[in-house]
Design a protein around this motif. Structure first.
Motif, mmCIF file in Angstrom:
data_model
loop_
_atom_site.group_PDB
_atom_site.id
_atom_site.type_symbol
_atom_site.label_atom_id
_atom_site.label_comp_id
_atom_site.label_asym_id
_atom_site.label_seq_id
_atom_site.Cartn_x
_atom_site.Cartn_y
_atom_site.Cartn_z
ATOM 1 N N ARG A 77 -10.440 2.077 4.861
ATOM 2 C CA ARG A 77 -11.131 2.775 6.021
ATOM 3 C C ARG A 77 -10.210 3.696 6.614
ATOM 4 N NH1 ARG A 77 -15.274 4.409 6.801
ATOM 5 N NH2 ARG A 77 -16.114 2.374 6.333
ATOM 6 N N ARG A 78 -8.938 3.523 6.951
ATOM 7 C CA ARG A 78 -8.342 4.612 7.391
ATOM 8 C C ARG A 78 -7.995 5.876 6.394
ATOM 9 N NH1 ARG A 78 -5.268 0.033 9.044
ATOM 10 N NH2 ARG A 78 -3.864 0.159 7.448
ATOM 11 N N MET A 79 -7.971 5.545 5.053
ATOM 12 C CA MET A 79 -7.739 6.516 4.148
ATOM 13 C C MET A 79 -9.167 7.395 4.133
ATOM 14 S SD MET A 79 -9.010 7.771 0.876
ATOM 15 C CE MET A 79 -9.682 6.112 0.088
ATOM 16 N N LEU A 80 -10.407 6.695 4.250
ATOM 17 C CA LEU A 80 -11.488 7.580 4.318
ATOM 18 C C LEU A 80 -11.619 8.461 5.532
ATOM 19 C CD1 LEU A 80 -14.018 4.723 2.757
ATOM 20 C CD2 LEU A 80 -13.230 6.981 1.757
ATOM 21 N N ARG A 112 -12.802 10.609 -1.118
ATOM 22 C CA ARG A 112 -14.225 10.246 -0.465
ATOM 23 C C ARG A 112 -15.365 10.742 -1.133
ATOM 24 N NH1 ARG A 112 -11.416 12.168 4.353
ATOM 25 N NH2 ARG A 112 -12.436 14.284 4.167
ATOM 26 N N GLU A 113 -15.307 11.733 -1.982
ATOM 27 C CA GLU A 113 -16.435 12.318 -2.808
ATOM 28 C C GLU A 113 -16.713 11.152 -4.002
ATOM 29 O OE1 GLU A 113 -17.549 16.084 -5.426
ATOM 30 O OE2 GLU A 113 -17.624 16.403 -3.436
ATOM 31 N N THR A 151 -6.512 9.184 8.184
ATOM 32 C CA THR A 151 -5.478 8.624 8.843
ATOM 33 C C THR A 151 -4.442 8.258 8.030
ATOM 34 O OG1 THR A 151 -6.303 6.694 9.430
ATOM 35 C CG2 THR A 151 -6.880 8.624 10.891
ATOM 36 N N THR A 152 -4.559 7.720 6.979
ATOM 37 C CA THR A 152 -3.424 7.482 6.061
ATOM 38 C C THR A 152 -3.937 7.653 4.587
ATOM 39 O OG1 THR A 152 -2.172 5.280 5.443
ATOM 40 C CG2 THR A 152 -4.594 5.206 5.322
ATOM 41 N N MET A 153 -2.726 7.270 3.610
ATOM 42 C CA MET A 153 -2.992 7.554 2.055
ATOM 43 C C MET A 153 -2.601 6.548 1.561
ATOM 44 S SD MET A 153 -3.833 9.584 -0.127
ATOM 45 C CE MET A 153 -4.065 11.271 0.776
ATOM 46 N N LEU A 154 -3.257 6.236 0.177
ATOM 47 C CA LEU A 154 -3.000 4.943 -0.656
ATOM 48 C C LEU A 154 -1.860 5.332 -1.279
ATOM 49 C CD1 LEU A 154 -6.555 4.699 -2.537
ATOM 50 C CD2 LEU A 154 -5.760 3.581 -0.290
ATOM 51 N N SER A 155 -1.382 3.977 -1.617
ATOM 52 C CA SER A 155 0.001 4.025 -2.386
ATOM 53 C C SER A 155 -0.527 4.121 -3.871
ATOM 54 C CB SER A 155 0.730 2.628 -2.292
ATOM 55 O OG SER A 155 -0.125 1.636 -2.704
ATOM 56 N N LYS A 156 0.619 4.114 -4.714
ATOM 57 C CA LYS A 156 0.180 4.199 -6.272
ATOM 58 C C LYS A 156 -0.634 2.923 -6.511
ATOM 59 C CE LYS A 156 2.272 4.775 -10.684
ATOM 60 N NZ LYS A 156 3.652 4.789 -11.546
ATOM 61 N N ARG A 182 -4.738 -6.528 -3.162
ATOM 62 C CA ARG A 182 -4.383 -5.281 -3.454
ATOM 63 C C ARG A 182 -5.062 -3.975 -2.876
ATOM 64 N NH1 ARG A 182 -5.885 -4.872 -9.400
ATOM 65 N NH2 ARG A 182 -4.577 -2.850 -9.149
ATOM 66 N N LEU A 183 -6.051 -4.128 -2.369
ATOM 67 C CA LEU A 183 -6.870 -3.053 -1.877
ATOM 68 C C LEU A 183 -7.490 -3.375 -0.474
ATOM 69 C CD1 LEU A 183 -7.377 -0.223 -2.297
ATOM 70 C CD2 LEU A 183 -9.550 -1.007 -3.483
ATOM 71 N N PRO A 184 -6.558 -3.617 0.461
ATOM 72 C CA PRO A 184 -7.067 -3.957 1.990
ATOM 73 C C PRO A 184 -8.317 -2.925 2.344
ATOM 74 C CG PRO A 184 -4.750 -3.989 1.998
ATOM 75 C CD PRO A 184 -4.871 -3.267 0.734
ATOM 76 N N ARG A 185 -9.280 -3.596 3.131
ATOM 77 C CA ARG A 185 -10.359 -2.867 3.530
ATOM 78 C C ARG A 185 -9.895 -2.123 4.649
ATOM 79 N NH1 ARG A 185 -11.857 -8.097 4.274
ATOM 80 N NH2 ARG A 185 -12.444 -8.475 6.828
ATOM 81 N N SER A 186 -8.974 -2.403 5.465
ATOM 82 C CA SER A 186 -8.454 -1.542 6.510
ATOM 83 C C SER A 186 -7.712 -0.515 6.107
ATOM 84 C CB SER A 186 -7.608 -2.361 7.618
ATOM 85 O OG SER A 186 -6.441 -3.002 6.748
ATOM 86 N N THR A 187 -7.028 -0.503 4.992
ATOM 87 C CA THR A 187 -6.165 0.682 4.332
ATOM 88 C C THR A 187 -7.440 1.729 3.884
ATOM 89 O OG1 THR A 187 -4.338 -0.577 3.819
ATOM 90 C CG2 THR A 187 -4.550 1.633 2.898
#
Length: 258
Positions: free
Chosen positions: A145-148, A116-117, A151-156, A138-143
């Motif tokens: 948003r949940r990461m920020l 986030r920082e 509530t979720t974590m990014l894949s590699k 490659r980088l869905p905005r929904s993912t």
């Protein structure tokens, strides 16, 4: 060159520097805003370009990029100045400097705080724009948003795309990937789920399964092998189908009576 522009009035020193630079490069290029718009192929109107240099608010990055290219300036410098203006704007709402460096990250909460920082330091680009720049799928905005939101974590692969869009130097990518690996190893050390041994797999399904209690913890002793409920049911049918209370196997589609 037209009427003199109004003085830039903003408390955002990053925006002050960006707007001043935009005005300077246009004057040096000896272009009016109408001519500047023509240099962008009329992708942006003269009014939009003039507003970008007004200092009233941080303009969108594509506008700044088009403005710089039309004035024969580097995209790298344009992006750096835009990121600084956005970072100053967002630092009012977010305390920067409190998250650990990636080499010091030890858990998911610390990694999300660090990401986030980094996102805010990179200008907190709109997620739709980040999705577009990363490339299709490659980088869905929904993912993101949940990461920020935590509530979720990014894949590699998503992490690499995120770092690239945020203009993190490539020499620093491995530190972030190592942090991601530590978080995944720690999070899944008590779980028996083959899907998530590969960091390229999406994280959302794991979190959903975990919330639905379909993944069971291994016993503290480490003995035995835990499986999901679905796996237990498959094993039951593999042995010949479910059994009744007397230990007799039941055939599918056949109703038994007491």
């Amino acid at each position: 060159m037209g009427r003199p522009e109004k003085p830039i009035a903003t408390l955002n020193l990053g925006l002050l520097a960006l707007a001043g630079w935009l005005r300077e490069i246009r004057i040096n290029a000896q272009l009016t805003y109408v001519e500047l718009a023509a240099m962008t192929g009329n992708a942006y109107s003269a009014t939009t370009l003039q507003r970008a240099a007004s200092g009233e608010r941080v303009p969108r990055l594509p506008v700044v990029e088009a403005y710089a290219v039309a004035c024969d300036q580097s995209l790298e410098q344009a992006r750096r100045r835009w990121r600084h203006a956005r970072a100053v704007e967002h630092s009012i709402m977010h305390v920067l400097g409190s998250a650990p460096r990636p080499r010091l990250v030890e858990n998911a909460a610390e990694l999300r705080a660090a990401l986030r920082e980094m996102y805010h330091r990179a200008g907190a680009m709109p997620l739709r724009e980040m999705e577009r720049r990363a490339g299709l799928g490659r980088l869905p905005r929904s993912t993101m948003r949940r990461m920020l939101d935590g509530t979720t974590m990014l894949s590699k692969d998503q992490m690499l795309a995120f770092l690239t869009v945020c203009d993190v130097p490539e020499r620093e990518h491995q530190d972030w990937l190592d942090a991601l690996s530590r978080v995944w190893d720690k999070r899944h050390s008590w779980y028996d789920n083959e899907l998530f041994k590969n960091l390229n797999e999406p994280a959302e399904q794991f979190i959903q399964d975990e919330q639905n209690h379909r993944i069971e913890r291994k016993p503290p002793s480490g003995r035995g092998r835990s499986t999901s409920n679905a796996g237990a049911q498959r094993s039951q049918f593999a042995r010949g189908g479910p059994a009744n209370k007397n230990g007799q196997r039941l055939k599918l589609g056949v109703t038994t009576t007491g």
